[in-house]
Design an enzyme around this catalytic site. Structure first.
Site, PDB file in Angstrom:
ATOM      1  N   HIS A 290       1.505   4.704  -2.729  1.00  0.00           N
ATOM      2  CA  HIS A 290       2.007   6.294  -3.045  1.00  0.00           C
ATOM      3  C   HIS A 290       3.426   6.930  -3.171  1.00  0.00           C
ATOM      4  O   HIS A 290       3.726   7.636  -3.847  1.00  0.00           O
ATOM      5  CB  HIS A 290       2.021   6.480  -1.840  1.00  0.00           C
ATOM      6  CG  HIS A 290       0.757   6.293  -0.435  1.00  0.00           C
ATOM      7  ND1 HIS A 290      -0.341   6.462  -1.425  1.00  0.00           N
ATOM      8  CD2 HIS A 290       0.186   5.478   0.762  1.00  0.00           C
ATOM      9  CE1 HIS A 290      -1.543   6.336  -0.422  1.00  0.00           C
ATOM     10  NE2 HIS A 290      -1.237   5.383   0.675  1.00  0.00           N
TER      11      HIS A 290
ATOM     12  N   HIS B 131       0.921  -1.106  -0.060  1.00  0.00           N
ATOM     13  CA  HIS B 131      -0.067  -0.353   0.458  1.00  0.00           C
ATOM     14  C   HIS B 131       1.156   1.365   0.171  1.00  0.00           C
ATOM     15  O   HIS B 131       0.656   2.275  -1.024  1.00  0.00           O
ATOM     16  CB  HIS B 131      -0.885  -0.129   1.090  1.00  0.00           C
ATOM     17  CG  HIS B 131      -1.827   1.106   1.865  1.00  0.00           C
ATOM     18  ND1 HIS B 131      -3.125   1.320   1.338  1.00  0.00           N
ATOM     19  CD2 HIS B 131      -0.953   2.717   1.947  1.00  0.00           C
ATOM     20  CE1 HIS B 131      -3.160   2.719   1.466  1.00  0.00           C
ATOM     21  NE2 HIS B 131      -2.423   3.338   1.955  1.00  0.00           N
ATOM     22  N   GLU B 132       2.082   1.170   0.597  1.00  0.00           N
ATOM     23  CA  GLU B 132       2.244   2.701   0.844  1.00  0.00           C
ATOM     24  C   GLU B 132       3.575   2.337  -0.157  1.00  0.00           C
ATOM     25  O   GLU B 132       3.927   3.602  -0.833  1.00  0.00           O
ATOM     26  CB  GLU B 132       4.043   1.803   2.435  1.00  0.00           C
ATOM     27  CG  GLU B 132       2.997   2.073   3.202  1.00  0.00           C
ATOM     28  CD  GLU B 132       2.186   3.445   3.657  1.00  0.00           C
ATOM     29  OE1 GLU B 132       2.092   4.746   3.778  1.00  0.00           O
ATOM     30  OE2 GLU B 132       1.047   3.596   3.827  1.00  0.00           O
TER      31      GLU B 132
END
Ligand code: ZN
Length: 359
Positions: free
Chosen positions: A63, A59-60
């Site tokens: 980004h 998920h990170e």
């Protein structure tokens, strides 16, 4: 970073795991042992936590890699028991870029959910047979899929500091000024946070904590964006200090203490042969006294690789860079020559003055 374990680097982004993560694992083992759970169950639960946190890292990276596309690098990703944090060098100010960077994280979880859902369907999993909240070889993938869906939905709550808050701000900022968009998005986030707290009081204490976390996060983001808006249009030269206190590199700390008490300065310029070579802060003076005494030479504790910024740099950019690099003071340089210093207190005062004038 001393409190985090380095896991590795991918696409120039370092990944760390915070030591408190081990407390979470320990808590899982102890609470399961006290409930007399079989060892096999405990191992599956631990495997599930690792699987889930691997998805949080992905998920990170969503980004981080989206930001990389817009030329914004990421300092590092740190995994905490409450989730992951990607430290982006800066946030994109173009609303469309911010929108994609914010969406990229939850989209990764949606992608993982769909991928696992397809696998579960293909192998013909029978969902009727599952015992509630019991993770084993049969239910592992299903729970991981559900957890990814929850992660995506939770992060898309339209409240700072969740990704959804940034999505909302970015959508509003397409039409409105950024500071105003932040104010509206922050307000919506705080209303949502109060709803969480109120509902949580009667139902689930964890929701109260989440509500408080969101409420404070929203307030901080609004405050930060407002402060940044006061710096807009100014250069480093507008806020820098041309008058500063100097100390010789070979002077004893007692000299520094004298100046600290005599003046309002919290940062000093260290000179050698009349050339500025480093900085000395109040904290460094205190540290020097703790490790030695007031006869300790300044050069033992001073910082001789000061952070350098140009006079023509945007003040807002300098402020953000100093915060990310955790520098409280910087050397201001013009045409390769040292001119003065800029410190956090300077900038804070500058913001105070500008915000007072704007009222
Ligand atoms: Zn995120």
């Amino acid at each position: 970073m001393k409190l985090s374990l380095y896991l590795g680097t991918y696409k120039r982004v370092k990944v760390f795991i915070h030591w408190t993560f081990s407390l979470l694992l320990l808590w899982i083992v102890i609470s399961n042992l006290r409930a007399n759970a079989p060892v096999e169950d405990i191992l599956w639960t631990l495997l599930f936590v690792f699987g889930l946190f691997f998805c949080v890292i992905l998920h990170e990276f969503g980004h981080a890699l989206a930001a990389q596309k817009y030329g914004i690098s990421t300092q590092d990703i740190t995994l905490l028991p409450i989730g992951g944090v990607a430290r982006l060098e800066k946030l994109p100010e173009d609303p469309k870029q911010e929108l994609w960077v914010a969406l990229a994280g939850p989209l990764v979880n949606v992608g993982i959910f769909l991928f696992l859902a397809i696998i579960l369907t293909v192998v013909g999993t029978d969902f009727q047979n599952f015992e509630a909240m019991h993770i084993d070889a049969n239910s592992f993938l299903m729970y991981l899929a559900v957890a990814n869906l929850i992660l995506a939905l939770f992060n898309l709550l339209p409240a700072f500091p969740m990704d959804g808050g940034r999505v909302l701000r970015a959508l509003l900022a397409i039409k409105l000024p950024r500071a105003q968009a932040t104010k509206i998005a922050g307000g919506i986030g705080q209303v949502l946070a109060l709803a969480f707290i109120f509902y949580g009081l009667f139902n689930n204490p964890i929701l109260v904590l989440i509500g408080i976390f969101i409420f404070l996060g929203a307030a901080a983001e609004v405050n930060h964006t407002q402060q940044a808006s006061f710096l807009k249009g100014f250069k480093v030269k507008d806020a820098m200090m041309l008058k500063f206190q100097i100390l010789a590199f070979d002077a004893p700390l007692s000299k520094a203490i004298q100046k600290l008490l005599d003046s309002q300065a919290t940062h000093f310029v260290v000179v050698r042969d009349d050339v500025a070579v480093g900085t000395l802060s109040k904290d460094q003076i205190i540290q020097g006294l703790q490790n030695g005494d007031e006869n300790t030479k300044i050069e033992v504790v001073a910082d001789f690789s000061p952070y350098k910024i140009e006079t023509e740099m945007e003040l807002e950019e300098a402020w953000k860079n100093m915060m990310i690099k955790k520098r409280k003071v910087a050397f201001v340089i013009e045409n390769g020559h040292f001119l003065g210093i800029l410190d956090q207190d300077n900038i804070t005062e500058f913001i105070l003055v500008k915000s007072a004038l704007s009222k």
